[in-house]
Design a protein around this motif. Structure first.
Motif, PDB file in Angstrom:
ATOM      1  N   GLU A 118       0.828  -1.205   0.000  1.00 22.92           N
ATOM      2  CA  GLU A 118       0.000   0.000   0.000  1.00 22.92           C
ATOM      3  C   GLU A 118       0.869   1.264   0.000  1.00 22.92           C
ATOM      4  O   GLU A 118       0.600   2.227  -0.703  1.00 22.92           O
ATOM      5  CB  GLU A 118      -0.941   0.017   1.220  1.00 22.92           C
ATOM      6  CG  GLU A 118      -2.031  -1.054   1.202  1.00 22.92           C
ATOM      7  CD  GLU A 118      -3.097  -0.813   0.123  1.00 22.92           C
ATOM      8  OE1 GLU A 118      -3.267   0.350  -0.297  1.00 22.92           O
ATOM      9  OE2 GLU A 118      -3.739  -1.792  -0.306  1.00 22.92           O
ATOM     10  N   GLU A 122       1.171   4.123  -2.859  1.00 20.50           N
ATOM     11  CA  GLU A 122       0.901   5.530  -2.575  1.00 20.50           C
ATOM     12  C   GLU A 122       2.065   6.405  -3.065  1.00 20.50           C
ATOM     13  O   GLU A 122       1.854   7.413  -3.747  1.00 20.50           O
ATOM     14  CB  GLU A 122       0.699   5.701  -1.064  1.00 20.50           C
ATOM     15  CG  GLU A 122       0.210   7.078  -0.697  1.00 20.50           C
ATOM     16  CD  GLU A 122       0.271   7.315   0.811  1.00 20.50           C
ATOM     17  OE1 GLU A 122       0.041   6.346   1.579  1.00 20.50           O
ATOM     18  OE2 GLU A 122       0.581   8.453   1.198  1.00 20.50           O
ATOM     19  N   GLN A 127      -2.231   3.758  -6.656  1.00 20.42           N
ATOM     20  CA  GLN A 127      -3.302   3.108  -5.860  1.00 20.42           C
ATOM     21  C   GLN A 127      -4.517   2.734  -6.697  1.00 20.42           C
ATOM     22  O   GLN A 127      -5.082   1.669  -6.554  1.00 20.42           O
ATOM     23  CB  GLN A 127      -3.800   4.016  -4.720  1.00 20.42           C
ATOM     24  CG  GLN A 127      -2.782   4.365  -3.695  1.00 20.42           C
ATOM     25  CD  GLN A 127      -2.488   5.849  -3.737  1.00 20.42           C
ATOM     26  OE1 GLN A 127      -2.159   6.374  -4.800  1.00 20.42           O
ATOM     27  NE2 GLN A 127      -2.610   6.523  -2.613  1.00 20.42           N
TER      28      GLN A 127
END
Ligand SMILES: Nc1ncnc2c1ncn2[C@@H]1O[C@H](COP(=O)(O)OP(=O)(O)OP(=O)(O)O)[C@@H](O)[C@H]1O
Ligand SMILES: Nc1ncnc2c1ncn2[C@@H]1O[C@H](COP(=O)(O)OP(=O)(O)O)[C@@H](O)[C@H]1O
Ligand SMILES: [Mg+2]
Ligand SMILES: [Mg+2]
Lengths: 265, 286
Positions: A118, A122, A127
């Motif tokens: 994640e 980012e 994303q």
């Protein structure tokens, strides 16, 4: 901690010698740009750093270990190489799977892996694409997918092969910011690029290559203001620097702010 | 009658939730160079695909409005006829190479064979383009074992060898070194001088400022700004639209803000040089 390249030459299986007598060291946490003519041997050279190529002469040492004694898979945990052509690198069905793949044999928990994925998504701005098929997304974003793989893996050394190719101004800014963050974390970033403004804006050390060899390893300012090196490696000053030279400034100007000061003083 | 024209063109890819091109109108004149710029995902490549006739025939989807090429609506063209009128250089040089040929020479000859060009003429044209693109030393090499920039030169050579009247060129210099990039722009300029009509997508804004006659800025499928190159780039507000502005235009703007404006707003290096040298001599005269 460093990558050391000592008297390295490399020939492809067909006998073509693509690198001759390379010598340089990349320190931990250092940021270096590699510039130079098409076919100079830049991609060939950086593939020596993660063991994709093994020197035909000389040695490459990664934190003291000779790449000849390790497999690419082993070295890739330390030295991440992001391919010039993202399609040479990507093979999973979704972006997320592509990022998770490299953790296959890792001891991290699923949760830790997820956090890493994640965060990498980012930092690289992908994303929104995590659940898509890599080949359905545009080239410029696909490049960030291949970068995200090694951001997630957290390799101490990261090599980006022409990440600026095809990027718009948002992509260029995102790359610059990403390199800053990686540097703050103590990671080395080696970037091959043909974007001279990007080099001037973001790198203090520049290696220039021409005809299989390194012809200069110096500050951006010294390289851009050495016309012999510029000509031999097929690079150019950033346009502001060229203008400064044409109007007779001797101040090694590279940036608009510097030229403005010169013109308005 | 204009050479190429778009009338109220809107296009949506199959299954897409949004239009990729939204109500676009434009006239293109023969023998001009049009720069197409804008942020990624904006629709530049879709626009190129449309002008090459790949939309809707190849991609499907919904196309409304009309696209005229040399007076004839694109849906009325035979695809073979289009192929010999419009050359298309794809965005990604890694996909343009066919992968089925053993040498660079054969790779460049492939498109000409498909057009049914005579063997002797093929040899002559290939010999000329490899010289022009400075890849003579690579003609016997395997196209799949070239560096990125070498491949991009080969891809470019294959298309200009076809000598079409119209060229649609999508980011032709993305993998090229700065010298190679300026060589390509010189060649594009030369092709224009020969009367070719050229649509060129490019992020290297300094070169667009120098070479393009007109600029089209596409964002989220819309043609948000267009017109004469000097006019488009005098508006530095474009930076807010994800569009890069030439450094020289920004310098002109800086000079203005410092109360020392150039007499005319420069967008290229040679214009700025002229202005600066003029200012310098005025100073000395005073
Ligand atoms: N697999 C291969 N077999 C033989 N020669 C190769 C192979 N790959 C590359 N070469 C040659 O090696 C030389 C150096 O290639 P390399 O890809 O390292 O160049 P580069 O500096 O990265 O260029 P670019 O800026 O165009 O990417 C070129 O002349 C190229 O044609
Ligand atoms: N084959 C396709 N199918 C569906 N959508 C597509 C396809 N190609 C491009 N798109 C979408 O169309 C929009 C414009 O893309 P593109 O023309 O590639 O922009 P640019 O060339 O300006 O980067 C984007 O939202 C992109 O995701
Ligand atoms: Mg390369
Ligand atoms: Mg595109």
């Amino acid at each position: 901690m460093s990558i050391e390249v000592q008297n390295v030459s490399f020939a492809y299986p067909n006998g073509y010698v693509a690198n001759e007598n390379l010598n340089f060291t990349i320190e931990k946490g250092e940021r270096v740009a590699i510039v130079g003519q098409n076919g100079a041997g830049k991609t060939t050279a950086v593939k020596l750093l993660n063991g994709l190529h093994k020197p035909t002469q000389g040695e490459v040492l990664v934190d003291g270990t000779n790449t000849k004694e390790r497999t690419v898979a082993q070295i890739s945990k330390y030295v991440g190489y992001v391919f010039q052509n993202p399609d040479d690198q990507i093979f999973n069905n979704t972006v997320r799977a592509e990022l998770e793949y490299s953790f296959k044999h890792s001891k991290l928990t699923a949760e830790e892996i997820n956090t890493r994925v994640e965060r990498a998504a980012e930092l690289t701005g992908i994303q929104a694409y995590l659940n898509m098929k890599p080949f359905d997304i545009p080239y410029s974003i696909r490049k960030f997918v291949t970068i995200a793989v090694f951001v997630a893996l957290d390799t101490p050394y990261l090599i980006l092969d022409e990440p600026t190719a095809g990027q718009d101004i948002n992509g260029i800014n995102r790359l610059a910011k990403l390199m800053d963050i990686l540097q703050d974390e103590g990671r080395s970033v080696i970037t091959i690029t043909h974007d001279m403004e990007f080099v001037a804006d973001n790198f203090s050390r520049v290696i220039a290559m021409a005809n299989k060899r390194i012809i200069a390893d110096d500050s951006a300012r010294n390289i851009f203001w050495n016309n012999e090196i510029v000509a031999e490696s097929n690079i150019s000053k950033p346009q502001i620097g060229e203008l400064a030279e044409e109007i007779g400034s001797k101040n090694k100007i590279l940036f608009r702010s510097e030229l403005l000061e010169y013109l308005t003083q | 009658m204009s050479y190429m024209e778009l009338k109220n063109v809107t296009y949506r890819y199959p299954l897409a939730e949004q239009d990729a091109l939204k109500n676009i109108n434009y006239h293109f004149e023969q023998g001009k160079l049009y720069g197409i710029i804008g942020e990624n995902g904006g629709g530049k490549t879709t626009f190129c695909d449309l002008m090459k006739g790949l939309i809707p025939s190849f991609y499907g989807g919904d196309l409304t409005g009309e696209v005229f090429i040399k007076g004839k609506e694109i849906r009325d063209w035979e695809s073979s006829e289009l192929a010999s009128s419009i050359g298309y250089i794809f965005q990604n040089p890694f996909t343009q190479i066919s992968g089925i040929k053993e040498t660079v020479f054969e790779e460049i000859a492939l498109g000409l064979e498909n057009l049914g060009v005579e063997r002797e003429e093929i040899i002559e044209r290939v010999t000329n383009v490899v010289k022009q693109l400075k890849i003579e030393h690579l003609i016997k090499n395997n196209p799949n074992k070239l560096s990125g920039g070498q491949r991009q030169r080969v891809a470019f050579a294959s298309i200009i060898a076809m000598e079409t009247d119209i060229l649609v060129i999508d980011e032709p210099t993305s993998q090229l070194d700065p010298k190679g990039t300026s060589d390509i722009f010189e060649i594009i300029h030369l092709l224009k001088e020969q009367g070719k009509t050229i649509l060129l997508v490019e992020h290297k804004i300094d070169l667009i400022a120098e070479y393009a006659d007109e600029v089209l800025v596409i964002k989220q499928g819309e043609l948000i700004t267009s017109g004469k190159t000097s006019e488009v780039f005098s508006n530095v507000e474009l930076l807010n639209e994800g569009v890069n502005i030439p450094q020289i235009a920004l310098l002109s703007n800086d000079m203005k803000e410092h109360g020392k404006p150039f007499e005319t707003f420069a967008i290229t290096k040679s214009q700025a040089r002229e202005q600066i040298l003029k200012k310098g001599s005025e100073k000395i005269c005073q």
